[in-house]
Design a protein around this motif. Structure first.
Motif, PDB file in Angstrom:
ATOM      1  N   ARG A 160       0.743  -1.057   0.046  1.00  0.00           N
ATOM      2  CA  ARG A 160       0.095  -0.546   0.110  1.00  0.00           C
ATOM      3  C   ARG A 160       1.174   1.315   0.127  1.00  0.00           C
ATOM      4  O   ARG A 160       2.242   1.519   0.756  1.00  0.00           O
ATOM      5  CB  ARG A 160      -1.126   0.287   1.487  1.00  0.00           C
ATOM      6  CG  ARG A 160      -1.644   1.323   1.502  1.00  0.00           C
ATOM      7  CD  ARG A 160      -2.830   0.623   0.299  1.00  0.00           C
ATOM      8  NE  ARG A 160      -3.528   0.189   0.562  1.00  0.00           N
ATOM      9  CZ  ARG A 160      -4.703   0.279   1.668  1.00  0.00           C
ATOM     10  NH1 ARG A 160      -5.010   1.053   2.397  1.00  0.00           N
ATOM     11  NH2 ARG A 160      -6.151  -0.726   1.936  1.00  0.00           N
ATOM     12  N   LEU A 161       0.555   2.501  -0.596  1.00  0.00           N
ATOM     13  CA  LEU A 161       1.212   3.347  -1.483  1.00  0.00           C
ATOM     14  C   LEU A 161       1.290   4.110   0.313  1.00  0.00           C
ATOM     15  O   LEU A 161       0.314   4.474   1.087  1.00  0.00           O
ATOM     16  CB  LEU A 161       0.504   4.328  -1.709  1.00  0.00           C
ATOM     17  CG  LEU A 161       1.424   5.678  -2.255  1.00  0.00           C
ATOM     18  CD1 LEU A 161       2.608   5.784  -2.758  1.00  0.00           C
ATOM     19  CD2 LEU A 161       0.915   6.351  -3.005  1.00  0.00           C
ATOM     20  N   LEU A 162       2.218   4.432   0.821  1.00  0.00           N
ATOM     21  CA  LEU A 162       2.550   4.946   2.363  1.00  0.00           C
ATOM     22  C   LEU A 162       2.738   6.615   1.921  1.00  0.00           C
ATOM     23  O   LEU A 162       1.680   7.335   2.123  1.00  0.00           O
ATOM     24  CB  LEU A 162       3.987   4.555   3.299  1.00  0.00           C
ATOM     25  CG  LEU A 162       3.317   4.825   4.576  1.00  0.00           C
ATOM     26  CD1 LEU A 162       1.920   4.222   4.875  1.00  0.00           C
ATOM     27  CD2 LEU A 162       4.598   4.287   5.713  1.00  0.00           C
ATOM     28  N   HIS A 163       3.376   7.455   0.816  1.00  0.00           N
ATOM     29  CA  HIS A 163       4.151   8.424   1.622  1.00  0.00           C
ATOM     30  C   HIS A 163       4.051   8.748  -0.533  1.00  0.00           C
ATOM     31  O   HIS A 163       4.581   7.896  -1.127  1.00  0.00           O
ATOM     32  CB  HIS A 163       4.635   9.298   1.570  1.00  0.00           C
ATOM     33  CG  HIS A 163       5.318   8.504   3.283  1.00  0.00           C
ATOM     34  ND1 HIS A 163       3.655   9.710   4.478  1.00  0.00           N
ATOM     35  CD2 HIS A 163       5.681   8.544   3.743  1.00  0.00           C
ATOM     36  CE1 HIS A 163       4.360   9.574   5.102  1.00  0.00           C
ATOM     37  NE2 HIS A 163       5.148   8.409   4.918  1.00  0.00           N
ATOM     38  N   GLY A 164       2.930   9.421  -0.904  1.00  0.00           N
ATOM     39  CA  GLY A 164       3.114   9.633  -2.502  1.00  0.00           C
ATOM     40  C   GLY A 164       3.986  11.373  -2.560  1.00  0.00           C
ATOM     41  O   GLY A 164       3.462  12.370  -2.550  1.00  0.00           O
ATOM     42  N   ILE A 165       5.085  11.240  -3.105  1.00  0.00           N
ATOM     43  CA  ILE A 165       5.460  12.368  -2.442  1.00  0.00           C
ATOM     44  C   ILE A 165       6.241  12.726  -3.387  1.00  0.00           C
ATOM     45  O   ILE A 165       6.394  12.309  -4.236  1.00  0.00           O
ATOM     46  CB  ILE A 165       7.247  11.435  -1.545  1.00  0.00           C
ATOM     47  CG1 ILE A 165       8.360  10.333  -2.409  1.00  0.00           C
ATOM     48  CG2 ILE A 165       7.343  11.277  -0.157  1.00  0.00           C
ATOM     49  CD1 ILE A 165       9.787  10.539  -1.721  1.00  0.00           C
ATOM     50  N   ARG A 166       6.780  14.354  -3.377  1.00  0.00           N
ATOM     51  CA  ARG A 166       7.898  14.915  -4.203  1.00  0.00           C
ATOM     52  C   ARG A 166       8.704  15.444  -4.117  1.00  0.00           C
ATOM     53  O   ARG A 166       9.259  15.520  -2.614  1.00  0.00           O
ATOM     54  CB  ARG A 166       6.300  16.080  -4.634  1.00  0.00           C
ATOM     55  CG  ARG A 166       4.852  16.001  -5.297  1.00  0.00           C
ATOM     56  CD  ARG A 166       4.591  16.800  -4.893  1.00  0.00           C
ATOM     57  NE  ARG A 166       4.619  18.186  -6.558  1.00  0.00           N
ATOM     58  CZ  ARG A 166       4.325  17.632  -8.094  1.00  0.00           C
ATOM     59  NH1 ARG A 166       3.505  16.512  -7.882  1.00  0.00           N
ATOM     60  NH2 ARG A 166       5.168  18.626  -8.683  1.00  0.00           N
ATOM     61  N   ASN A 283      -2.246  -6.716  11.103  1.00  0.00           N
ATOM     62  CA  ASN A 283      -3.228  -6.364  10.336  1.00  0.00           C
ATOM     63  C   ASN A 283      -2.943  -4.958  11.214  1.00  0.00           C
ATOM     64  O   ASN A 283      -3.863  -4.123  10.724  1.00  0.00           O
ATOM     65  CB  ASN A 283      -4.360  -7.595  10.236  1.00  0.00           C
ATOM     66  CG  ASN A 283      -5.902  -6.125   9.320  1.00  0.00           C
ATOM     67  OD1 ASN A 283      -5.264  -5.751   8.565  1.00  0.00           O
ATOM     68  ND2 ASN A 283      -6.904  -5.988  10.334  1.00  0.00           N
ATOM     69  N   ASP A 284      -2.675  -4.815  12.559  1.00  0.00           N
ATOM     70  CA  ASP A 284      -3.342  -4.182  13.593  1.00  0.00           C
ATOM     71  C   ASP A 284      -2.134  -2.959  13.402  1.00  0.00           C
ATOM     72  O   ASP A 284      -2.243  -2.137  12.841  1.00  0.00           O
ATOM     73  CB  ASP A 284      -3.177  -4.669  15.228  1.00  0.00           C
ATOM     74  CG  ASP A 284      -5.009  -5.198  15.791  1.00  0.00           C
ATOM     75  OD1 ASP A 284      -5.264  -5.517  14.408  1.00  0.00           O
ATOM     76  OD2 ASP A 284      -4.520  -6.367  16.384  1.00  0.00           O
ATOM     77  N   PHE A 285      -0.814  -3.553  12.782  1.00  0.00           N
ATOM     78  CA  PHE A 285       0.497  -2.421  12.452  1.00  0.00           C
ATOM     79  C   PHE A 285       0.204  -1.873  11.518  1.00  0.00           C
ATOM     80  O   PHE A 285       0.143  -1.226  11.571  1.00  0.00           O
ATOM     81  CB  PHE A 285       1.481  -3.373  12.428  1.00  0.00           C
ATOM     82  CG  PHE A 285       2.682  -2.032  12.627  1.00  0.00           C
ATOM     83  CD1 PHE A 285       2.799  -1.187  14.009  1.00  0.00           C
ATOM     84  CD2 PHE A 285       3.206  -2.371  11.275  1.00  0.00           C
ATOM     85  CE1 PHE A 285       4.653  -0.607  13.722  1.00  0.00           C
ATOM     86  CE2 PHE A 285       4.444  -1.466  11.376  1.00  0.00           C
ATOM     87  CZ  PHE A 285       5.004  -0.775  12.072  1.00  0.00           C
ATOM     88  N   ILE A 286      -0.228  -2.654  10.008  1.00  0.00           N
ATOM     89  CA  ILE A 286      -0.948  -1.994   9.098  1.00  0.00           C
ATOM     90  C   ILE A 286      -1.463  -0.736   9.104  1.00  0.00           C
ATOM     91  O   ILE A 286      -1.538  -0.046   9.301  1.00  0.00           O
ATOM     92  CB  ILE A 286      -0.856  -3.143   8.195  1.00  0.00           C
ATOM     93  CG1 ILE A 286       0.816  -3.565   7.186  1.00  0.00           C
ATOM     94  CG2 ILE A 286      -1.199  -2.053   6.923  1.00  0.00           C
ATOM     95  CD1 ILE A 286       0.727  -4.684   6.639  1.00  0.00           C
ATOM     96  N   ARG A 287      -2.591  -1.207   9.833  1.00  0.00           N
ATOM     97  CA  ARG A 287      -3.881  -0.346   9.438  1.00  0.00           C
ATOM     98  C   ARG A 287      -3.677   0.748  10.804  1.00  0.00           C
ATOM     99  O   ARG A 287      -3.461   2.255  10.431  1.00  0.00           O
ATOM    100  CB  ARG A 287      -4.691  -1.112  10.492  1.00  0.00           C
ATOM    101  CG  ARG A 287      -6.145   0.129  10.466  1.00  0.00           C
ATOM    102  CD  ARG A 287      -7.195  -1.408  10.636  1.00  0.00           C
ATOM    103  NE  ARG A 287      -7.039  -1.047  12.531  1.00  0.00           N
ATOM    104  CZ  ARG A 287      -7.178  -2.643  12.322  1.00  0.00           C
ATOM    105  NH1 ARG A 287      -7.305  -3.787  11.800  1.00  0.00           N
ATOM    106  NH2 ARG A 287      -7.520  -3.611  13.632  1.00  0.00           N
ATOM    107  N   TRP A 288      -2.015   0.793  12.160  1.00  0.00           N
ATOM    108  CA  TRP A 288      -1.730   1.832  12.504  1.00  0.00           C
ATOM    109  C   TRP A 288      -1.054   3.241  12.100  1.00  0.00           C
ATOM    110  O   TRP A 288      -1.039   4.245  11.350  1.00  0.00           O
ATOM    111  CB  TRP A 288      -1.186   1.629  13.285  1.00  0.00           C
ATOM    112  CG  TRP A 288      -0.561   2.409  14.460  1.00  0.00           C
ATOM    113  CD1 TRP A 288      -1.065   3.298  15.585  1.00  0.00           C
ATOM    114  CD2 TRP A 288       1.075   3.005  14.267  1.00  0.00           C
ATOM    115  NE1 TRP A 288      -0.083   4.192  15.802  1.00  0.00           N
ATOM    116  CE2 TRP A 288       1.304   4.067  14.509  1.00  0.00           C
ATOM    117  CE3 TRP A 288       1.925   2.142  13.286  1.00  0.00           C
ATOM    118  CZ2 TRP A 288       2.441   4.772  15.418  1.00  0.00           C
ATOM    119  CZ3 TRP A 288       3.038   2.959  13.599  1.00  0.00           C
ATOM    120  CH2 TRP A 288       3.239   3.328  14.253  1.00  0.00           C
ATOM    121  N   LEU A 289      -0.609   1.719  10.689  1.00  0.00           N
ATOM    122  CA  LEU A 289       0.323   3.032   9.743  1.00  0.00           C
ATOM    123  C   LEU A 289       0.156   3.447   8.970  1.00  0.00           C
ATOM    124  O   LEU A 289       0.712   4.279   8.637  1.00  0.00           O
ATOM    125  CB  LEU A 289       1.787   1.597   9.253  1.00  0.00           C
ATOM    126  CG  LEU A 289       2.777   1.798   9.104  1.00  0.00           C
ATOM    127  CD1 LEU A 289       3.888   3.029   9.840  1.00  0.00           C
ATOM    128  CD2 LEU A 289       3.998   1.240   8.027  1.00  0.00           C
TER     129      LEU A 289
END
Length: 296
Positions: A160-166, A283-289
């Motif tokens: 899953r994309l976390l940051h779409g950075i520029r 799943n819990d950690f990914i949702r928090w992240l």
């Protein structure tokens, strides 16, 4: 003298506290006769009377009072020890262990403090943190969840994309002064460009800025942390994003001499093996992240 059987002290403590043989027998799930026998055996072993009758109740003698204090203290210490062992055992049984891989620079700049917040809010988690910036550097035999800097797809993995950075130029404030001060894109011709790739990211930025790419005095590193340190020290201009460079920009170690930004060729992704995606801990950690990334 030899210590009398410890069971006798337990019976003594119960009688001393309740003041009645029958009540002590009920508490200990034995007969009153068994309680009386244990008390007599203890008094014989110690050579002193511990109780005296007052009607239907038993009152402690001076010797009994002295012994009762010590025995009560010892019993409380035993109960405390048992509770501590039981609590430790239960905590160990419910401890949820995750191994997280993070890019070194991104991890320090954005994620580290958030991980401490996560652990404070989730004391039943134990996090083991390792560092690797790219997908192929992650040891997937050990790592449950990783943040990687790259471009999907990654077959067999969920991401899953976390940051779409520029990306925008950053440099030391000292490069904004002097005869070669950076005021417009063409001024970059007087300064060394710092890279963590083969120059592709800078070529994209300069194409957007409408200036020619030379690269003659550029320096190429395989560690973005070194790129940023060289920029802080005034050795050149780097391309960075506001996620990684936020603290440097806030504290004045780096500045953005030019406002033009372009999409990064790579982005930060949260990734895990597909088979682990639906396990509760992952799943819990990914949702928090993902929630943390959305909050900025």
């Amino acid at each position: 003298m030899a210590l009398p059987p410890l069971h006798g002290f337990r019976v003594f403590e119960s009688v001393a506290r309740l003041g009645n043989v029958g009540a002590a027998a009920a508490e200990l799930h034995v007969t009153p006769g068994a309680v009386s026998q244990q008390i007599r055996a203890l008094q014989t072993a110690l050579g002193v009377d511990l109780f005296q009758k007052r009607g239907r109740q038993l009152a402690l003698t001076a010797s009994g009072t002295q012994l009762q204090r010590s025995v009560a203290s010892a019993m409380e210490a035993i109960h405390t020890g048992v509770r501590q062992v039981s609590t430790h055992r239960n905590n160990e049984a419910t401890k949820r262990v995750l191994t997280i891989s993070i890019p070194q620079v991104h991890g320090v700049a954005w994620l580290a403090t958030r991980l401490f917040t996560f652990m404070a809010e989730s004391p039943n988690f134990q996090l083991n943190v390792v560092t690797s910036s790219h997908f192929h550097g992650v040891d997937w035999r050990k790592v449950d969840v990783a943040i990687v800097y790259g471009v999907p797809p990654w077959p067999g993995f969920w991401w899953r994309l976390l940051h779409g950075i520029r990306m925008t130029p950053v440099c030391s404030p000292q490069l904004l002064r002097g005869p070669n001060a950076i005021r417009q894109a063409s001024d970059l011709a007087h300064h060394r460009l710092l890279h963590e790739d083969d120059g592709s990211q800078w070529r994209r930025w300069q194409a957007e800025a409408g200036i020619a790419y030379t690269g003659e005095a550029d320096v190429y590193f395989d560690d973005f942390g070194i790129v940023l340190q060289a920029a802080r020290d005034g050795f050149g201009v780097a391309l960075s994003d506001e996620v990684v460079s936020a603290r440097d920009l806030d504290e004045g170690r780096l500045v953005q001499p030019l406002q033009l930004s372009v999409p990064a060729l790579h982005n930060y992704y949260c990734i895990c093996v597909e088979a682990k995606r639906e396990t509760d801990d992952v799943n819990d950690f990914i949702r928090w992240l993902i929630d943390e990334a959305a909050a900025g």
